[in-house]
Design a protein around this motif. Sequence first.
Motif, short mmCIF file in Angstrom:
data_model
loop_
_atom_site.label_atom_id
_atom_site.label_comp_id
_atom_site.label_asym_id
_atom_site.label_seq_id
_atom_site.Cartn_x
_atom_site.Cartn_y
_atom_site.Cartn_z
N THR A 206 0.83 -1.21 0.00
CA THR A 206 0.00 0.00 0.00
C THR A 206 0.86 1.25 0.00
O THR A 206 0.63 2.19 -0.78
CB THR A 206 -0.93 0.01 1.23
OG1 THR A 206 -1.69 -1.20 1.26
CG2 THR A 206 -1.87 1.20 1.18
N THR A 395 -10.06 7.43 -1.64
CA THR A 395 -9.37 6.70 -0.58
C THR A 395 -10.34 5.85 0.22
O THR A 395 -10.06 4.69 0.54
CB THR A 395 -8.64 7.69 0.36
OG1 THR A 395 -7.69 8.44 -0.40
CG2 THR A 395 -7.92 6.95 1.46
N CYS A 399 -10.49 1.70 0.51
CA CYS A 399 -10.49 0.97 1.79
C CYS A 399 -11.70 0.05 1.91
O CYS A 399 -11.57 -1.13 2.25
CB CYS A 399 -10.46 1.96 2.95
SG CYS A 399 -8.91 2.88 3.13
N PHE A 430 -8.28 -1.64 7.16
CA PHE A 430 -8.81 -0.88 6.03
C PHE A 430 -10.27 -0.51 6.26
O PHE A 430 -10.69 0.62 5.96
CB PHE A 430 -8.66 -1.68 4.73
CG PHE A 430 -7.25 -1.76 4.22
CD1 PHE A 430 -6.77 -0.82 3.32
CD2 PHE A 430 -6.40 -2.77 4.64
CE1 PHE A 430 -5.47 -0.87 2.85
CE2 PHE A 430 -5.10 -2.84 4.18
CZ PHE A 430 -4.63 -1.89 3.28
N THR A 433 -10.36 2.15 8.97
CA THR A 433 -9.85 3.40 8.41
C THR A 433 -10.90 4.08 7.56
O THR A 433 -11.11 5.30 7.65
CB THR A 433 -8.58 3.13 7.58
OG1 THR A 433 -7.55 2.65 8.44
CG2 THR A 433 -8.11 4.39 6.88
N GLY A 434 -11.58 3.30 6.74
CA GLY A 434 -12.67 3.86 5.93
C GLY A 434 -13.76 4.46 6.79
O GLY A 434 -14.26 5.56 6.50
#
Length: 473
Positions: A206, A395, A399, A430, A433-434
């Motif tokens: 990543t 982004t 994710c 991920f 984070t999203g």
Amino acid sequence: MFQADNIRFLEYNDFIITPFYLFIILIAALLYRNIALHDNPVRKYFITGMLAKIAGGIGVGIVYGFYYHSGDTFYYFYDSQTFNESLRHGLDLFFKLLLLPANTYTTATYDSTWWLTFFRDPSGWMADKIYGIVSIFSFHSYPVMAIVISVLSFTGAWALYKTFAGLYPNLYKELAYCILFVPSVFFWGSGVLKDSITFGCLGWITYCSYSIFFKKRKIVRNGLILLVTGYIALQVKAYIIISFLPALLFWIFLTFRRKIPNQFLRVVSGPAVFTISLVFGYLMVTRLGHEFTQFSLQNVLNTAQTFHEWHSFLAKNENASGYSLGLVDGTWQSIVKASPAAINVTLFRPYLWEAHSAIMLASALESTFILGFTLYIFWKNGFRRPLTTIINNPTIFFCVFFAITFAFSVGFTAYNFGALVRYKIPCIPFFLTGLVIINYITAQERKKLVADRLNRRPVFRMQSEEMDVISKQ
């Protein structure tokens, strides 16, 4: 001193060399933090994040050694000694083993491979090679190996954290908890297991992809790291790369789509890239199926069906930790029908009432938190605003798309909650984070709407006062 399955994993000398290695690693980490991160607010999470991974790596050995009294972690440790022993016969044998394909017997290497546990498994043999190299530098000490591989895996986790913290510096604290301090991730992703290798590789993949395609920074160095870590991840767990590459293509495309000058091309390019991603994924699975039979589409379907049938039986008759996704007969229709349940079981299960042991209870508590955080975001914002944010933010889309794709893959093929808690760790950071970025962006949008309304109020009041004056006249 202590052993599991007749494999001695803790000797008296480990109590001497382990603190020494730990001391050297901490000194090196402190120097890096103070030099490379001296003016960066993320610096305060570097040492604590690394210590969490080290604790997780040692904890895996404790759990498997003293709770389960067995486990793959000890078989990797057992196999890795063949690389140590090969050096006694010279570097020639060592490099022959390092380059030897799985399940390939030669006169020169037969005595070094016939007794190995994972030699017949291509992905297991690749992990053996990595742990064999680590074993050489750790004097074949299990706790030292656990510490070293935890630190190596942490470098990938830190690279992943730096990527998103660089994109959203205001969220560096929240992102640290999402990536570095999720209990299941720093625990199961740190021991002498495949998951430590693949999670570290995924972080570097990543970071290097972002540095090359977005930042255009240190392309040669990042390109080499990308090739090495991508190759290792592909050899150890190919489905991670299969799930990740389409998401990466979308991330790159959606980021640069706005720069396409022609509006018609911007509109049609979205479905085109989606189609290309699907075709690319299909071709990759097909190609892997030709190279490795375990990755062929038919074998994947047959294996998944067998897992579901066997572990549904265990769950009903032996109170095992298996789960069922309903009727899966190996057809694509049944797979599509089972996909929501597969995604749900990866991200939000086991539920609290499905936990029948202390380890499963810890996993259930974490899953409950993730489910509660997800519902909170949709409850606070409704369904439309988060979904719009996902679609409009490359982004977040990257994710969430990867997390859901990967969640389906492991949820559909894992055979019980015990295995699933390890298999799912690449997608959890991920997904969280999203969610954190969605929460941040929607909060900023709400603040902007409130500010706009407050700014418009004096205008409306002045207009109403003017109308009163005119009416009186």
